[in-house]
Design a protein around this motif. Structure first.
Motif, PDB file in Angstrom:
ATOM      1  N   ILE A   1      26.371  28.069  43.138  1.00  0.00           N
ATOM      2  CA  ILE A   1      26.160  29.094  44.160  1.00  0.00           C
ATOM      3  C   ILE A   1      27.272  28.928  45.181  1.00  0.00           C
ATOM      4  O   ILE A   1      27.407  27.867  45.796  1.00  0.00           O
ATOM      5  CB  ILE A   1      24.781  28.954  44.828  1.00  0.00           C
ATOM      6  N   MET A   2      28.058  29.946  45.320  1.00  0.00           N
ATOM      7  CA  MET A   2      29.186  29.883  46.233  1.00  0.00           C
ATOM      8  C   MET A   2      28.778  30.485  47.577  1.00  0.00           C
ATOM      9  O   MET A   2      28.212  31.576  47.625  1.00  0.00           O
ATOM     10  CB  MET A   2      30.379  30.679  45.670  1.00  0.00           C
ATOM     11  N   PRO A   3      29.077  29.784  48.679  1.00  0.00           N
ATOM     12  CA  PRO A   3      28.752  30.359  49.983  1.00  0.00           C
ATOM     13  C   PRO A   3      29.653  31.548  50.270  1.00  0.00           C
ATOM     14  O   PRO A   3      30.828  31.556  49.913  1.00  0.00           O
ATOM     15  CB  PRO A   3      29.009  29.203  50.953  1.00  0.00           C
ATOM     16  N   VAL A   4      29.085  32.553  50.885  1.00  0.00           N
ATOM     17  CA  VAL A   4      29.832  33.758  51.219  1.00  0.00           C
ATOM     18  C   VAL A   4      29.731  33.965  52.714  1.00  0.00           C
ATOM     19  O   VAL A   4      28.631  33.927  53.283  1.00  0.00           O
ATOM     20  CB  VAL A   4      29.264  34.990  50.478  1.00  0.00           C
ATOM     21  N   ALA A   5      30.885  34.168  53.357  1.00  0.00           N
ATOM     22  CA  ALA A   5      30.897  34.406  54.804  1.00  0.00           C
ATOM     23  C   ALA A   5      30.392  35.819  55.064  1.00  0.00           C
ATOM     24  O   ALA A   5      30.684  36.750  54.316  1.00  0.00           O
ATOM     25  CB  ALA A   5      32.306  34.237  55.354  1.00  0.00           C
ATOM     26  N   PRO A   6      29.630  35.993  56.136  1.00  0.00           N
ATOM     27  CA  PRO A   6      29.163  37.351  56.446  1.00  0.00           C
ATOM     28  C   PRO A   6      30.337  38.236  56.829  1.00  0.00           C
ATOM     29  O   PRO A   6      31.349  37.746  57.333  1.00  0.00           O
ATOM     30  CB  PRO A   6      28.207  37.144  57.621  1.00  0.00           C
ATOM     31  N   PRO A   7      30.227  39.533  56.573  1.00  0.00           N
ATOM     32  CA  PRO A   7      31.336  40.437  56.912  1.00  0.00           C
ATOM     33  C   PRO A   7      31.549  40.477  58.419  1.00  0.00           C
ATOM     34  O   PRO A   7      30.621  40.332  59.209  1.00  0.00           O
ATOM     35  CB  PRO A   7      30.888  41.786  56.361  1.00  0.00           C
ATOM     36  N   ALA A   8      32.801  40.653  58.815  1.00  0.00           N
ATOM     37  CA  ALA A   8      33.120  40.718  60.248  1.00  0.00           C
ATOM     38  C   ALA A   8      32.553  42.003  60.825  1.00  0.00           C
ATOM     39  O   ALA A   8      32.574  43.067  60.184  1.00  0.00           O
ATOM     40  CB  ALA A   8      34.635  40.666  60.429  1.00  0.00           C
TER      41      ALA A   8
END
Length: 165
Positions: free
Chosen positions: A155-162
């Motif tokens: 499971i790869m962490p994904v940054a929230p959209p700006a």
């Protein structure tokens, strides 16, 4: 002299811990052990709940849900005792197979009825103690060859959209 302000700080008493509602639990380690011995001998929770001096089934299921008797990894925890008793009950059920086979051999039991009973016992034992009595599942392809293990799953962490300001 200055008059004291009406808004003088008044310390509020610390919020008291709410008392649990309802009757206190009837859980004791001795009662839990008695329940688990009966389960290991083959009795159901419903049957135990109907006995005198025993808690009803709802109470026992509430004990399971609340981890009565300790933390989850504590051997004295009711849930741990219950799971061990269920595994032992699978052994007790499986021991009945010899009795049923003997009854068929003596002509006291119809072979078709015995087969139904034995299948039910094997199924219940497999559910209660899958390591010992469960069916072994071996994945194979169409040719019967053993399948390789599946690739690792990450499971790869994904940054929230700006956000636009």
């Amino acid at each position: 002299m200055a008059k004291p302000s009406k808004k003088a700080s008044v310390k509020k008493p610390a919020a008291a811990k709410p008392k649990p509602s309802g009757r206190p639990s009837s859980y004791t380690q001795d009662l839990a052990e008695r329940v688990c011995v009966l389960i290991a001998q083959g009795d159901s929770v419903a049957k135990i709940g109907e006995m005198d001096d025993m808690p009803d089934a709802r109470t026992m299921f509430r004990w399971l849900a609340s981890n009565a008797g300790g933390e989850e990894d504590d051997p004295a925890c009711f849930r741990q005792q219950y799971m061990r008793a269920r595994a032992c009950r699978a052994d007790a059920r499986f021991e009945r197979l010899d009795e049923i086979m003997e009854m068929v051999g003596q002509g006291k039991l119809d072979p078709a009825a015995a087969r139904v009973m034995m299948d039910a016992i094997k199924w219940q034992s497999g559910k209660e103690n899958a390591k010992r009595y469960g069916e072994k599942v071996q994945l194979a392809d169409a040719d019967g060859e053993k399948l390789p293990p599946p690739p690792p799953f990450f499971i790869m962490p994904v940054a929230p959209p700006a956000r636009d300001k």
